[in-house]
Design a protein around this motif. Structure first.
Motif, PDB file in Angstrom:
ATOM      1  N   THR A  27      67.121 -13.470  22.559  1.00  0.00           N
ATOM      2  CA  THR A  27      66.138 -13.642  23.576  1.00  0.00           C
ATOM      3  C   THR A  27      65.368 -14.864  23.314  1.00  0.00           C
ATOM      4  OG1 THR A  27      64.511 -13.139  21.708  1.00  0.00           O
ATOM      5  CG2 THR A  27      65.067 -11.242  23.025  1.00  0.00           C
ATOM      6  N   MET A  60      63.902 -14.206  28.829  1.00  0.00           N
ATOM      7  CA  MET A  60      65.251 -14.004  28.804  1.00  0.00           C
ATOM      8  C   MET A  60      65.670 -13.101  27.720  1.00  0.00           C
ATOM      9  SD  MET A  60      68.598 -14.768  27.315  1.00  0.00           S
ATOM     10  CE  MET A  60      67.940 -15.900  25.901  1.00  0.00           C
ATOM     11  N   VAL A  61      66.823 -11.871  28.116  1.00  0.00           N
ATOM     12  CA  VAL A  61      67.230 -11.239  26.836  1.00  0.00           C
ATOM     13  C   VAL A  61      68.667 -10.922  27.084  1.00  0.00           C
ATOM     14  CG1 VAL A  61      66.224  -9.037  28.026  1.00  0.00           C
ATOM     15  CG2 VAL A  61      67.027  -9.130  25.816  1.00  0.00           C
ATOM     16  N   ARG A  64      69.317 -10.129  31.255  1.00  0.00           N
ATOM     17  CA  ARG A  64      68.216 -10.271  32.409  1.00  0.00           C
ATOM     18  C   ARG A  64      67.420 -11.353  32.195  1.00  0.00           C
ATOM     19  NH1 ARG A  64      64.850  -5.979  30.847  1.00  0.00           N
ATOM     20  NH2 ARG A  64      66.068  -5.397  29.019  1.00  0.00           N
ATOM     21  N   GLU A 105      71.526  -8.181  26.040  1.00  0.00           N
ATOM     22  CA  GLU A 105      71.508  -6.847  25.198  1.00  0.00           C
ATOM     23  C   GLU A 105      72.793  -6.460  25.175  1.00  0.00           C
ATOM     24  OE1 GLU A 105      67.347  -4.621  26.070  1.00  0.00           O
ATOM     25  OE2 GLU A 105      69.199  -3.854  27.368  1.00  0.00           O
ATOM     26  N   GLY A 142      72.324  -1.851  24.137  1.00  0.00           N
ATOM     27  CA  GLY A 142      71.000  -1.571  24.303  1.00  0.00           C
ATOM     28  C   GLY A 142      70.141  -2.406  23.056  1.00  0.00           C
ATOM     29  N   GLU A 143      70.710  -3.117  22.538  1.00  0.00           N
ATOM     30  CA  GLU A 143      69.974  -3.895  21.463  1.00  0.00           C
ATOM     31  C   GLU A 143      69.814  -5.391  21.868  1.00  0.00           C
ATOM     32  OE1 GLU A 143      69.402  -4.361  17.516  1.00  0.00           O
ATOM     33  OE2 GLU A 143      68.462  -2.400  18.002  1.00  0.00           O
ATOM     34  N   PRO A 144      68.563  -5.807  21.808  1.00  0.00           N
ATOM     35  CA  PRO A 144      68.529  -7.147  22.065  1.00  0.00           C
ATOM     36  C   PRO A 144      69.335  -8.163  21.125  1.00  0.00           C
ATOM     37  CG  PRO A 144      66.405  -6.306  21.344  1.00  0.00           C
ATOM     38  CD  PRO A 144      67.527  -5.344  21.329  1.00  0.00           C
ATOM     39  N   VAL A 145      70.360  -9.021  21.536  1.00  0.00           N
ATOM     40  CA  VAL A 145      70.791  -9.911  20.513  1.00  0.00           C
ATOM     41  C   VAL A 145      70.622 -11.310  20.636  1.00  0.00           C
ATOM     42  CG1 VAL A 145      72.839  -8.146  20.224  1.00  0.00           C
ATOM     43  CG2 VAL A 145      73.009  -9.798  22.093  1.00  0.00           C
TER      44      VAL A 145
END
Lengths: 263, 254
Positions: free
Chosen positions: A197, A186-187, A251, A189, A192-195
């Motif tokens: 996970t 699970m991510v 996602r 974003e 464009g930055e993973p905030v």
């Protein structure tokens, strides 16, 4: 259950509704009421549920909260909690979310299940839950708190409908057999930055286990899950803050993606 | 140069004898370039003892790691054959100072990578991918260090364990990962935490080592960096990692 009069329960419930109606967040109810008892907390939540139902809001499902050990420890709980989902809380992939309607919002990534059968009766098993699930969707839950500065313990969050605000569902249903609810990555974003996970296992070891807990609990409290209900099964990773203007994407590996825009 | 060689000897001896040392930055004014020079010199000492360089590791590639260490840059270190632990093997706790472990993804290269490359080019050079556990063991007291300190200390790299290699035609962008101690989950995450995609870390590796006049060689292993925070090891632990679509690996501590 401590000796809290029905009047004070109603008063606490009304104070939360006042924030929903646009008022400023309130002091922790545990301090106002002098108790952190979960039974009292659910009594407050139930008072509001009855209020909303009699005012025409449609119940479409439940959310499960506090599904990670970290959050349970933070709140002082040894099990998850639950809240009610109403139709007006449901948003669709990519739909603009009015930021001003939210209450100190944060987002989390979850697996949502839609039910094709009732989950009622004593002694429900995991097989009953699996049979009753029609499909899964990725879901962004936007949590909020009507308590000032998110200063919450058990009583505050449960009374406050498990800190629910609204949720955003994906639109591509996936059968249970077609994704891995435990190891799915699970991510979330933002720009464009993973905030945030995580993975399915972060939700009580398995989102289906969490759903079984909920189904049994709902039978016990007399509001069993019904055909057509949506279950937000709990966060797969840490909460991430959002601000006005943000656009975020969730996602979940095998489940697809869903977007939330905060206007 | 003599000073750098001396500091390289200090960190090498600390690693070799599993002895903690005060931070170099406490008594020396070191920049990042000097820190990488110390790392190179300390690894040369290992090579002189017969160790062989078989790859490199990336460090501080996730927000969780950056927060844990209080720094904000990606760093790298060298892997030697002596650092490799076989899947399922036991490590000896007394060979380390205060070891921690973190879940990672490992790449095996089939072609060299040199200088600036795109993620697509980097992934095209990959022969195989595997689940990996890296044992990090800062030689500094209390696991506290500045950025030059950790770089000089081979970016805390100590040992690593790999699971079976997989063909690289797997979408690596969001693989669920769970690290367990004695069967209980202690860290849950996604490969997305590694710079958003582990392939970005591989491309960054190529770019970073170029500053030291190196390239990533065919046959090298590249550890892409931790997907979660690290956890402290202790004797008696059984550690395992499951990665979605990639399988499992593990080791024990005695």
């Amino acid at each position: 259950m401590p000796d809290i009069s029905p009047d004070r329960i109603e008063e606490a419930a009304a104070s939360l509704r006042a924030v929903t109606a646009g008022g400023t967040p309130i002091a922790p109810l545990r301090d106002t009421l002098g108790t952190n008892d979960p039974t009292t907390a659910y009594a407050i939540q139930e008072a509001n549920t009855r209020h909303w139902l009699s005012n025409g809001r449609r119940l479409v499902g439940r959310k499960i909260g506090a599904t990670s050990r970290a959050v349970q420890t933070m709140l002082g709980l040894d099990q998850p909690d639950y809240g009610m989902l109403f139709a007006d809380m449901a948003f669709t992939d990519g739909e603009e979310i009015p930021f001003d309607r939210l209450h100190q919002p944060k987002v989390e990534g979850e697996v949502a299940f839609a039910l094709k059968d009732d989950l009622d009766g004593e002694g429900l098993t995991i097989a009953d839950v699996i049979h009753a699930i029609d499909y899964a969707l990725p879901a962004i839950e936007v949590v909020g708190s009507r308590i000032k500065d998110w200063n919450i313990k058990i009583l505050d969050t449960i009374a406050d409908n498990a800190s629910a605000d609204l949720f955003v569902l994906g639109t591509r249903p996936v059968a249970l057999a077609d994704f891995d609810p435990v190891l799915c990555g699970m991510v979330i974003e933002r720009r464009g930055e993973p905030v945030s996970t995580g993975a399915g296992i972060a939700c009580l070891g398995n989102p289906l286990t969490a759903t079984l807990w909920l189904a049994r609990k709902m039978v016990a409290v007399g509001r069993p899950l019904k055909k057509g209900d949506i279950v937000l099964s709990g966060a797969l990773g840490p909460l991430a803050p959002v601000t006005k203007g943000d656009s975020i994407e969730l996602r979940i590996n095998g489940l697809g993606s869903v977007r939330a825009h905060f206007g | 140069m003599r000073l750098l060689a001396e500091l390289a000897r200090t960190v090498d001896e600390a690693a070799r004898t599993a002895t903690e040392i005060p931070q170099l930055a406490d008594s020396h004014d070191l920049g990042l370039e000097e820190a990488y020079a110390i790392q190179a010199l300390s690894i040369r000492r290992r090579q002189e003892r017969g160790e062989r360089i078989i790859g490199m590791k990336m460090g501080l590639t996730s927000r969780a790691k950056m927060n844990q260490m209080g720094v904000h840059d990606v760093i790298w270190g060298r892997l030697t054959d002596a650092m490799r632990v076989e899947d399922g093997e036991a490590i000896r706790f007394d060979r380390y100072v205060h070891p921690r472990v973190e879940p990672e993804i490992a790449f095996l290269l089939k072609r060299p990578l040199e200088g600036l490359v795109t993620m697509a080019e980097a992934l095209n050079a990959v022969e195989a991918v595997a689940p990996a556990l890296e044992i990090i063991d800062s030689r500094y007291r209390n696991f506290k260090f500045s950025l030059p300190d950790v770089v000089a200390d081979n970016s805390s790299s100590s040992s690593f364990v790999l699971g079976a290699w997989n063909r690289p035609d797997i979408d690596l962008s969001n693989l669920g990962m769970v690290m367990r101690f004695n069967g209980r989950p202690v860290q849950v995450g996604s490969s997305a935490a590694i710079l958003g995609h582990p392939g970005r870390s591989l491309a960054a590796a190529s770019r970073l080592v170029a500053a030291s006049g190196l390239r990533l060689e065919a046959g090298w292993i590249v550890l892409a960096g931790g997907a979660t925070a690290a956890d402290a090891l202790s004797p008696g632990l059984s550690v395992s990692l499951d990665v979605q679509h990639l399988g499992a690996t593990g080791f024990t501590v005695k």
